[in-house]
Design an enzyme around this catalytic site. Structure first.
Site, mmCIF file in Angstrom:
data_model
loop_
_atom_site.group_PDB
_atom_site.id
_atom_site.type_symbol
_atom_site.label_atom_id
_atom_site.label_comp_id
_atom_site.label_asym_id
_atom_site.label_seq_id
_atom_site.Cartn_x
_atom_site.Cartn_y
_atom_site.Cartn_z
ATOM 1 N N ARG A 170 -7.322 -105.304 -84.066
ATOM 2 C CA ARG A 170 -5.905 -105.659 -83.864
ATOM 3 C C ARG A 170 -5.012 -104.843 -84.786
ATOM 4 O O ARG A 170 -3.919 -104.442 -84.417
ATOM 5 C CB ARG A 170 -5.721 -107.166 -84.091
ATOM 6 C CG ARG A 170 -4.383 -107.684 -83.612
ATOM 7 C CD ARG A 170 -4.338 -109.193 -83.550
ATOM 8 N NE ARG A 170 -4.524 -109.801 -84.869
ATOM 9 C CZ ARG A 170 -4.720 -111.104 -85.080
ATOM 10 N NH1 ARG A 170 -4.760 -111.945 -84.043
ATOM 11 N NH2 ARG A 170 -4.866 -111.581 -86.289
ATOM 12 N N LYS B 112 0.814 -107.500 -85.057
ATOM 13 C CA LYS B 112 1.051 -108.297 -86.264
ATOM 14 C C LYS B 112 1.885 -107.457 -87.236
ATOM 15 O O LYS B 112 1.363 -106.865 -88.181
ATOM 16 C CB LYS B 112 -0.288 -108.727 -86.860
ATOM 17 C CG LYS B 112 -0.191 -110.057 -87.590
ATOM 18 C CD LYS B 112 -1.556 -110.676 -87.768
ATOM 19 C CE LYS B 112 -1.558 -111.805 -88.759
ATOM 20 N NZ LYS B 112 -0.675 -112.916 -88.456
ATOM 21 N N GLU C 80 4.550 -119.053 -78.215
ATOM 22 C CA GLU C 80 3.734 -119.505 -79.351
ATOM 23 C C GLU C 80 4.643 -120.022 -80.441
ATOM 24 O O GLU C 80 5.846 -120.173 -80.239
ATOM 25 C CB GLU C 80 2.836 -118.361 -79.834
ATOM 26 C CG GLU C 80 3.584 -117.140 -80.331
ATOM 27 C CD GLU C 80 2.650 -116.073 -80.909
ATOM 28 O OE1 GLU C 80 1.594 -116.412 -81.464
ATOM 29 O OE2 GLU C 80 3.003 -114.886 -80.813
HETATM 30 N N1 PLP Z 1 0.281 -116.052 -83.600
HETATM 31 C C1 PLP Z 1 0.922 -115.612 -84.682
HETATM 32 C C2 PLP Z 1 2.369 -115.283 -84.560
HETATM 33 C C3 PLP Z 1 0.230 -115.473 -85.905
HETATM 34 O O1 PLP Z 1 0.853 -115.054 -86.994
HETATM 35 C C4 PLP Z 1 -1.136 -115.805 -85.954
HETATM 36 C C5 PLP Z 1 -1.892 -115.634 -87.188
HETATM 37 O O2 PLP Z 1 -2.577 -114.692 -87.384
HETATM 38 C C6 PLP Z 1 -1.752 -116.267 -84.791
HETATM 39 C C7 PLP Z 1 -1.022 -116.378 -83.639
HETATM 40 C C8 PLP Z 1 -3.192 -116.629 -84.806
HETATM 41 O O3 PLP Z 1 -4.004 -115.491 -84.766
HETATM 42 P P1 PLP Z 1 -5.472 -115.521 -85.375
HETATM 43 O O4 PLP Z 1 -6.194 -116.611 -84.695
HETATM 44 O O5 PLP Z 1 -6.018 -114.194 -85.040
HETATM 45 O O6 PLP Z 1 -5.326 -115.766 -86.821
HETATM 46 C C1 COI Z 2 -2.796 -116.303 -90.068
HETATM 47 O O1 COI Z 2 -3.097 -117.321 -89.479
HETATM 48 O O2 COI Z 2 -3.611 -115.548 -90.604
HETATM 49 C C2 COI Z 2 -1.424 -115.860 -90.171
HETATM 50 O O3 COI Z 2 -1.197 -114.716 -90.443
HETATM 51 C C3 COI Z 2 -0.351 -116.803 -89.951
HETATM 52 C C4 COI Z 2 0.624 -116.768 -91.067
HETATM 53 C C5 COI Z 2 1.819 -117.494 -90.581
HETATM 54 C C6 COI Z 2 0.094 -117.332 -92.341
#
Ligand code: PLP
Ligand code: COI
Length: 341
Positions: free
Chosen positions: A82, A184, A220
């Site tokens: 990612r 991200k 989201e």
């Molecule tokens: N959506 C957003 C905007 C996020 O910042 C995160 C955190 O990483 C997620 C979703 C969840 O992603 P992941 O499950 O890869 O941590």
């Molecule tokens: C994560 O879940 O790793 C994120 O980056 C979310 C953040 C809002 C702490």
């Protein structure tokens, strides 16, 4: 190795400086080999790309102590992948995913004393990130970059642990169609800050963002994807080109189908149909799965059958299975759990 003297059970989601971090610099078209260092300070030009035009991306994953005392990370290759995609979208050099995984494992290993013990409820949050470090004043990408990984021990992202959350439907948008919502990038979070402060001031835990184009579909929250459960036990997650492809959400869909024998579907979800779901949760590395009890849409309350006291039954099964895999009490699919040695 002796653990640090930290009150693991009472940690919130905050920053605690740990002993080591990884740093690699990109200059003259190449990444150097990188070092693990004790220096937590960064000195860059006042005109650095990151400071002027927000050229920065990041990742988030966790390290866990398993029931049998190993230290593991969860699907770090997907974070690496990612981050490659995020870099391409912001015209930054790619830090190769293999090197990303290696840097994560090295940084966790160096900070072993900060990895919370099994059963403490805490984990070691790992934050890889990259930014433009040399001066740019015309709007263009930087030429030099720094990639870093730091760690910090954390407790639950939402105060109250697994107590169901109250969200509001936000009037602010998080991401534009064809924008940067699917990567991200720090800029996505900068623009969510006003919305989150405003939500908190009004007594809500988080914002539910809708698609900016039509404001009819669920996207989201600021830091997690949605997961819904229908009244007949099917898992549904919103599909959109402008949400972050959550690794937790993708893993939960697999867990639902392959471990729990549930149907799971990724599709567009309208705000209109949200009232018909039995359960709702927020999923992400930081959030794990945090149950949602209520969503307020401009004064109209949408209350989930699972209520305001505990997780719904399907959410609970998903939570227990995912965390079981992460903590090594349930065998995960090949390659999901990567040991730090
Ligand atoms: N959506 C957003 C905007 C996020 O910042 C995160 C955190 O990483 C997620 C979703 C969840 O992603 P992941 O499950 O890869 O941590
Ligand atoms: C994560 O879940 O790793 C994120 O980056 C979310 C953040 C809002 C702490």
């Amino acid at each position: 190795m002796e653990k640090k003297n930290i009150d693991w059970a009472n940690l919130g989601f905050g920053y605690i400086k740990t002993d080591y971090r990884f740093v690699s610099n990109f200059k003259n078209g190449a990444w150097d080999e990188g070092v693990v260092t004790e220096d937590d300070k960064i000195v860059i030009s006042e005109c650095a790309g990151v400071l002027q035009y927000a050229q920065t991306i990041f990742e988030g994953l966790k390290a866990y102590t398993t029931a049998d005392g190993r230290i593991v990370t969860f699907r770090p290759d997907l974070n690496g992948e990612r981050m490659e995609n995020s870099a391409v979208r912001l015209e930054m050099p790619v830090f190769p995913k293999e090197r990303f995984v290696e840097a994560v494992l090295k940084t966790v290993k160096a900070n072993e004393a900060f990895v919370p013990p099994y059963g403490s409820g805490a984990t070691l949050y790992v934050r890889p990130y990259m930014f433009g470090s040399d001066p740019v004043i015309g709007v263009k990408p930087a030429n030099e970059y720094q990639f870093r990984v730091f760690t910090t021990p954390v407790g639950p992202y939402f105060k109250g642990g697994v107590k169901p959350l109250t969200l509001r439907v936000s009037d602010f948008d998080r991401a534009a169609p064809n924008g940067t919502g699917h990567i991200k990038a720090g800029l996505n979070y900068a623009m969510s800050l006003h919305a989150i402060v405003d939500a908190h001031n009004q007594g809500y835990d988080e914002n539910m963002y809708l698609d900016a184009g039509t404001r009819t579909k669920v996207e989201e929250t600021g830091g997690a994807n949605f997961l819904f459960v229908t009244r007949d036990g099917k898992v549904v997650t919103p599909k959109s080109g402008s949400i972050l492809p959550s690794i937790t959400r993708r893993s939960l869909v697999h867990v639902a189908q392959e471990y729990l024998g549930l149907e799971a579907e990724e599709r567009e979800v309208t705000l209109e149909e949200v009232k018909d779901f039995a359960e709702c949760g927020l999923c992400g590395t930081a959030a794990v799965i945090s149950p949602v009890g209520k969503i307020v849409d401009h004064g109209k309350e949408i209350c989930f059958d699972s209520g305001m006291n505990e997780m719904g039954p399907v959410t609970k099964k998903l939570y227990d299975t995912l965390t079981g895999i992460q903590m090594g009490t349930i065998q995960g699919p090949e390659g999901w759990v990567v040991e730090v040695k």
